[in-house]
Design a protein around this motif. Structure first.
Motif, PDB file in Angstrom:
ATOM      1  N   VAL A 142       0.839  -1.197   0.000  1.00 56.54           N
ATOM      2  CA  VAL A 142       0.000   0.000   0.000  1.00 56.54           C
ATOM      3  C   VAL A 142       0.875   1.249   0.000  1.00 56.54           C
ATOM      4  O   VAL A 142       0.650   2.195  -0.769  1.00 56.54           O
ATOM      5  CB  VAL A 142      -0.948  -0.005   1.216  1.00 56.54           C
ATOM      6  N   GLY A 145       2.328   2.073  -3.267  1.00 58.89           N
ATOM      7  CA  GLY A 145       1.379   2.363  -4.328  1.00 58.89           C
ATOM      8  C   GLY A 145       1.121   1.202  -5.271  1.00 58.89           C
ATOM      9  O   GLY A 145       0.613   1.404  -6.378  1.00 58.89           O
ATOM     10  N   GLU A 146       1.421  -0.020  -4.835  1.00 52.57           N
ATOM     11  CA  GLU A 146       1.213  -1.187  -5.703  1.00 52.57           C
ATOM     12  C   GLU A 146      -0.256  -1.586  -5.785  1.00 52.57           C
ATOM     13  O   GLU A 146      -0.702  -2.136  -6.796  1.00 52.57           O
ATOM     14  CB  GLU A 146       2.031  -2.373  -5.191  1.00 52.57           C
ATOM     15  N   PHE A 147      -0.989  -1.344  -4.719  1.00 48.51           N
ATOM     16  CA  PHE A 147      -2.406  -1.700  -4.660  1.00 48.51           C
ATOM     17  C   PHE A 147      -3.047  -0.936  -3.512  1.00 48.51           C
ATOM     18  O   PHE A 147      -2.355  -0.258  -2.740  1.00 48.51           O
ATOM     19  CB  PHE A 147      -2.595  -3.214  -4.481  1.00 48.51           C
ATOM     20  N   GLU A 148      -4.374  -1.060  -3.407  1.00 44.05           N
ATOM     21  CA  GLU A 148      -5.129  -0.417  -2.332  1.00 44.05           C
ATOM     22  C   GLU A 148      -5.593  -1.473  -1.335  1.00 44.05           C
ATOM     23  O   GLU A 148      -5.957  -2.594  -1.728  1.00 44.05           O
ATOM     24  CB  GLU A 148      -6.347   0.319  -2.892  1.00 44.05           C
ATOM     25  N   CYS A 149      -5.578  -1.122  -0.063  1.00 43.16           N
ATOM     26  CA  CYS A 149      -6.106  -2.007   0.974  1.00 43.16           C
ATOM     27  C   CYS A 149      -6.323  -1.158   2.225  1.00 43.16           C
ATOM     28  O   CYS A 149      -5.356  -0.793   2.901  1.00 43.16           O
ATOM     29  CB  CYS A 149      -5.139  -3.160   1.267  1.00 43.16           C
ATOM     30  N   PRO A 150      -7.564  -0.819   2.541  1.00 44.56           N
ATOM     31  CA  PRO A 150      -7.821   0.074   3.670  1.00 44.56           C
ATOM     32  C   PRO A 150      -7.512  -0.520   5.044  1.00 44.56           C
ATOM     33  O   PRO A 150      -7.262   0.219   5.988  1.00 44.56           O
ATOM     34  CB  PRO A 150      -9.318   0.391   3.532  1.00 44.56           C
ATOM     35  N   ASP A 151      -7.493  -1.836   5.162  1.00 40.24           N
ATOM     36  CA  ASP A 151      -7.267  -2.472   6.466  1.00 40.24           C
ATOM     37  C   ASP A 151      -6.440  -3.743   6.274  1.00 40.24           C
ATOM     38  O   ASP A 151      -6.987  -4.847   6.177  1.00 40.24           O
ATOM     39  CB  ASP A 151      -8.605  -2.802   7.128  1.00 40.24           C
ATOM     40  N   THR A 155      -7.569  -7.809   6.178  1.00 36.67           N
ATOM     41  CA  THR A 155      -7.333  -8.597   4.971  1.00 36.67           C
ATOM     42  C   THR A 155      -6.533  -9.857   5.297  1.00 36.67           C
ATOM     43  O   THR A 155      -6.850 -10.951   4.810  1.00 36.67           O
ATOM     44  CB  THR A 155      -6.591  -7.752   3.926  1.00 36.67           C
ATOM     45  N   GLU A 193      -9.373  -8.342  -2.304  1.00 35.13           N
ATOM     46  CA  GLU A 193      -8.876  -7.666  -1.104  1.00 35.13           C
ATOM     47  C   GLU A 193      -7.947  -6.500  -1.447  1.00 35.13           C
ATOM     48  O   GLU A 193      -7.877  -5.508  -0.711  1.00 35.13           O
ATOM     49  CB  GLU A 193      -8.142  -8.661  -0.204  1.00 35.13           C
ATOM     50  N   LEU A 194      -7.214  -6.612  -2.544  1.00 36.12           N
ATOM     51  CA  LEU A 194      -6.256  -5.573  -2.932  1.00 36.12           C
ATOM     52  C   LEU A 194      -6.844  -4.606  -3.950  1.00 36.12           C
ATOM     53  O   LEU A 194      -6.128  -3.772  -4.505  1.00 36.12           O
ATOM     54  CB  LEU A 194      -4.992  -6.226  -3.498  1.00 36.12           C
ATOM     55  N   GLU A 195      -8.147  -4.749  -4.195  1.00 35.16           N
ATOM     56  CA  GLU A 195      -8.873  -3.876  -5.125  1.00 35.16           C
ATOM     57  C   GLU A 195      -8.249  -3.911  -6.520  1.00 35.16           C
ATOM     58  O   GLU A 195      -8.062  -2.886  -7.176  1.00 35.16           O
ATOM     59  CB  GLU A 195      -8.941  -2.443  -4.566  1.00 35.16           C
TER      60      GLU A 195
END
Length: 206
Positions: A142, A145-151, A155, A193-195
């Motif tokens: 995260v 900047g490789e992927f999104e994951c709020p929590d 996850t 999970e990683l959008e």
């Protein structure tokens, strides 16, 4: 032919590896000190010298297996390269469709842990460390900047719950879920999970 004389540490490791093998073959309830001794061609007294009871031998065997699994996980996650590549390598290894060994052992351990506090602590420690390691590499991805994951922690929990559940299905009920389908579910869950889309997951890993 005389047996090679081993150091205390080497002998202990040998006994623990033998105990793991016997637990996987016979189950915790059925395995005996005599079974471990016979598998190595040593006396019961030698096993009892290092582990005074079956309960202590079994707890030590699970702890030994846990340490081995965690060491391998750390090697996968400590490699250089994108966090996504390292995360996916760890998930693929740990998944019941991957190369990780010992799912029969851990399913046995989960069952016995319901009644054995020592084994419950071993399992809980492994679970916490596994989730912490996965959480950390997700957070790295995260931040990069490789992927999104709020929590990342949530996850990690959901991913391990899926992997553990699939392991029970594939190990305890062979044929209930095709291995290819199980692997697809794991890939889809990770992408979700990683959008990312499943296609983007593969492309970014490369």
């Amino acid at each position: 032919m005389a047996r090679v004389r081993l150091s205390v540490a080497e002998r202990r490791d040998e006994l623990l590896r033998a105990a793991i093998g016997q637990i996987e073959e016979r189950g915790v309830a059925a395995v005996r000190i005599a079974d471990v001794a016979a598998s190595l061609g040593v006396s019961n007294a030698l096993v009892l010298y290092h582990f005074s009871t079956k309960e202590k031998l079994v707890s030590a065997a699970f702890a030994y297996a846990a340490e081995g699994d965690l060491a391998h996980l750390r090697r996968l996650l400590d490699r250089r390269g994108p966090a996504l590549r390292r995360l996916r390598a760890a998930v693929r290894w740990y998944a019941p469709t991957g190369q990780a060994k010992g799912w029969r052992l851990w399913i046995e351990g989960w069952a016995v842990a319901l009644r054995e506090p020592a084994l419950r602590e071993v399992g809980r420690g492994l679970d916490r460390q596994w989730k912490a390691a996965i959480t950390e590499v997700i957070a790295e991805g995260v931040a990069a900047g490789e992927f999104e994951c709020p929590d990342p922690a949530a996850t990690a929990l959901r991913l391990t719950a899926l992997l553990d559940g699939l392991a029970v299905q594939l190990t305890s009920y062979p044929g209930s879920v095709p291995r290819a389908r199980a692997q697809t579910w794991v890939d889809e869950a990770l992408a979700r999970e990683l959008e990312l889309s499943p296609q983007a997951l593969s492309e970014r890993e490369g």
